[in-house]
Design an enzyme around this catalytic site. Structure first.
Site, PDB file in Angstrom:
ATOM      1  NE  ARG A 155      14.623  57.765  30.418  1.00 44.32           N
ATOM      2  CZ  ARG A 155      14.292  58.886  31.055  1.00 44.32           C
ATOM      3  NH1 ARG A 155      13.356  58.868  31.976  1.00 44.32           N
ATOM      4  NH2 ARG A 155      14.914  60.009  30.785  1.00 44.32           N
ATOM      5  CG  ASP A 197      25.769  63.520  26.478  1.00 47.69           C
ATOM      6  OD1 ASP A 197      24.534  63.364  26.409  1.00 47.69           O
ATOM      7  OD2 ASP A 197      26.299  64.630  26.726  1.00 47.69           O
ATOM      8  CG  ASP A 227      16.049  62.076  24.173  1.00 47.90           C
ATOM      9  OD1 ASP A 227      15.316  62.935  23.657  1.00 47.90           O
ATOM     10  OD2 ASP A 227      16.074  61.862  25.401  1.00 47.90           O
ATOM     11  CB  CYS A 269      12.278  67.921  23.218  1.00 42.70           C
ATOM     12  SG  CYS A 269      13.981  68.485  23.217  1.00 42.70           S
TER      13      CYS A 269
HETATM   14  N1  SAH Z   1      18.314  60.773  26.529  1.00 44.55           N
HETATM   15  C1  SAH Z   1      18.580  61.533  27.715  1.00 44.55           C
HETATM   16  C2  SAH Z   1      18.338  63.028  27.535  1.00 44.55           C
HETATM   17  C3  SAH Z   1      19.129  63.675  26.431  1.00 44.55           C
HETATM   18  S1  SAH Z   1      19.401  65.360  26.661  1.00 44.55           S
HETATM   19  C4  SAH Z   1      17.770  60.979  28.872  1.00 44.55           C
HETATM   20  O1  SAH Z   1      16.882  60.150  28.649  1.00 44.55           O
HETATM   21  O2  SAH Z   1      18.020  61.362  30.014  1.00 44.55           O
HETATM   22  C5  SAH Z   1      20.485  65.786  25.408  1.00 44.55           C
HETATM   23  C6  SAH Z   1      21.933  65.430  25.674  1.00 44.55           C
HETATM   24  O3  SAH Z   1      22.637  65.680  24.457  1.00 44.55           O
HETATM   25  C7  SAH Z   1      22.686  66.206  26.724  1.00 44.55           C
HETATM   26  O4  SAH Z   1      23.236  65.328  27.664  1.00 44.55           O
HETATM   27  C8  SAH Z   1      23.817  66.961  25.982  1.00 44.55           C
HETATM   28  O5  SAH Z   1      25.028  66.966  26.715  1.00 44.55           O
HETATM   29  C9  SAH Z   1      23.956  66.127  24.765  1.00 44.55           C
HETATM   30  N2  SAH Z   1      24.418  66.778  23.531  1.00 44.55           N
HETATM   31  C10 SAH Z   1      24.003  67.936  22.990  1.00 44.55           C
HETATM   32  N3  SAH Z   1      24.547  68.124  21.767  1.00 44.55           N
HETATM   33  C11 SAH Z   1      25.346  67.049  21.542  1.00 44.55           C
HETATM   34  C12 SAH Z   1      26.157  66.640  20.452  1.00 44.55           C
HETATM   35  N4  SAH Z   1      26.245  67.376  19.352  1.00 44.55           N
HETATM   36  N5  SAH Z   1      26.822  65.484  20.556  1.00 44.55           N
HETATM   37  C13 SAH Z   1      26.728  64.720  21.666  1.00 44.55           C
HETATM   38  N6  SAH Z   1      25.938  65.047  22.712  1.00 44.55           N
HETATM   39  C14 SAH Z   1      25.265  66.188  22.650  1.00 44.55           C
END
Ligand code: SAH
Length: 407
Positions: free
Chosen positions: A219, A258, A308, A348
């Site tokens: 970040r 999201d 992510d 991840c």
């Molecule tokens: N970048 C974030 C962490 C991401 S975690 C940070 O830095 O805090 C992954 C996220 O993807 C979750 O919030 C989950 O709700 C979302 N997610 C999972 N599959 C998804 C999809 N197909 N479309 C949109 N969001 C999704």
């Protein structure tokens, strides 16, 4: 009467030569390596591990249901597994972080990272004056009370909350569990500071233990690069950490996607908490794949995109499907970037190696018809260290790419 009955000890004898991995200090013994078991060890019991000709090699936790049948506690015969053992290991793990992170204006970080801290199965994350912990194996579970007592008696937190509500526990024959373990914790999200920025974290119901602590260093780099971006896209934004930093860096417009509306609601709170205006921020509560395709069809473009996603490959059997998922979103993102645009892309999934991930992104760039350079290889931070003898501890990998020209 066998040796184990005489001494009361529980013994596991390995097949010939199968001590090799232990000699290399790998902390797992698979069921296939075991020739015989004596003393009737129960789930989580400490067992002595012997070579085929009876030489002592290690002491570990026995897990009768898991393919990873034993996780090593110690390679030293002098070290007994008990209260003092956990006291020492916890002290060592937590001590390493306090030096490291005081300098970073951060009060949320991982204090214990399982095998990397020689406490297999235990995760301890620190959020200001609260600890959130996970017991992932029967070995760690067996010592739960000792561990919780130690972590609370240190006197540096007001409460300890358990988030062992994770699927991997099933592999060990355990069900999910979450709740307060000691002291008290606030009902509302907890406020933490990461690299000088404020965030609210829902430790009761949020993902993992509440926050993606593992992205801290990435970040910082993202914030620097966002200072030069006009339009930014934060895909899989969760509680908006990347979005917030882009706004803070001065990006003109930030879009966050999201599928979870409660995560986006907390993201909005986090932006306001840092005295930033939500007018430059758009929250899209939808599926990333769908939205990216729609943007492509509308010729929308961005200067900086972060991808992510959640773990696409939870187990090795999902690698093929995960590969397609990573390829799809990276292909779409590369197409949506303006010339000289920057992509932060992560995986991840433990089952996807850094090498494979780079190949996937490379394939996506080729299909997009773009020449792309890697500017940085990204990783998990120092509080999620990777032991050389346990490379499995590495799971987060990322690339910072610049999309240059058409092929
Ligand atoms: N970048 C974030 C962490 C991401 S975690 C940070 O830095 O805090 C992954 C996220 O993807 C979750 O919030 C989950 O709700 C979302 N997610 C999972 N599959 C998804 C999809 N197909 N479309 C949109 N969001 C999704």
């Amino acid at each position: 009467m066998g040796a184990s009955e005489k001494t009361g000890r529980k013994l596991v004898t390995l097949h010939k030569g199968r001590e090799r991995s232990i000699i290399k200090r790998h902390p797992w013994i698979f069921s296939s390596a075991i020739a015989s078991v004596h003393g009737n060890p129960q789930s989580g019991d400490t067992v002595e591990i012997l070579t085929q000709d009876g030489q002592w090699v290690a002491r570990g936790a026995y897990s009768p249901q898991s393919k990873i049948r034993i996780r090593i506690w110690t390679y030293s015969e002098r070290i007994e597994v008990g209260e003092e053992f956990f006291q020492n290991r916890l002290e060592r793990a937590i001590g390493k972080r306090s030096n490291l992170l005081e300098a970073e204006d951060t009060n949320a970080y991982r204090e214990v990272y399982a095998e990397s801290d020689q406490i297999p199965g235990l995760i301890v994350d620190r959020y200001a004056d609260v600890r959130v912990i996970q017991f992932l194996t029967v070995g760690a579970e067996k010592w739960r009370d000792v561990i919780v007592k130690n972590l609370f008696d240190r006197g540096d937190v007001s409460g300890i909350f358990e988030r062992s509500d994770v699927k991997v526990r099933e592999l060990e024959g355990m069900s999910k569990r979450a709740g307060l373990l000691a002291g008290s914790i606030p009902n509302n999200p907890i406020e933490i500071i990461e690299s000088g920025h404020r965030f609210r974290v829902n430790i009761r119901e949020g993902h993992k233990t509440g926050f993606y602590l593992d992205q801290r260093n990435n970040r910082k780099l993202f914030r620097k690069m966002a200072a030069h971006a006009n339009v930014v896209l934060d895909c899989f934004s969760y509680t908006g950490a990347f979005s917030m930093l882009a706004l803070e860096a001065g990006a003109g417009e930030v879009v966050a996607i999201d599928s979870s509306s409660s995560s986006l609601a907390l993201a909005e709170q986090n932006i306001k908490l840092n005295d930033l205006s939500v007018e430059r921020w758009e929250a899209v509560n939808d599926d990333v794949f769908r939205v990216l395709r729609a943007y492509r069809d509308r010729d929308k473009s961005f200067d900086l995109i972060v991808l992510d996603p959640p773990k696409f490959a939870a187990t090795p059997s999902h690698v093929e499907r995960a590969t397609r998922g990573y390829k799809d979103i990276n292909l779409l993102a590369i197409k949506l970037l303006r010339p000289e645009g920057i992509l932060f892309t992560f995986s991840c999934s433990g089952g996807i190696s850094a090498e494979l991930f780079q190949k996937i992104v490379s394939g996506a760039a080729l299909d997009a018809g773009k020449s792309v350079s890697i500017l940085h290889w990204l990783d998990q931070p120092q509080d999620h260290p990777v032991k050389l003898n346990f490379p499995e501890g590495r799971y987060l990998k990322g690339l910072v790419c610049r999309v240059e020209e058409n092929f």
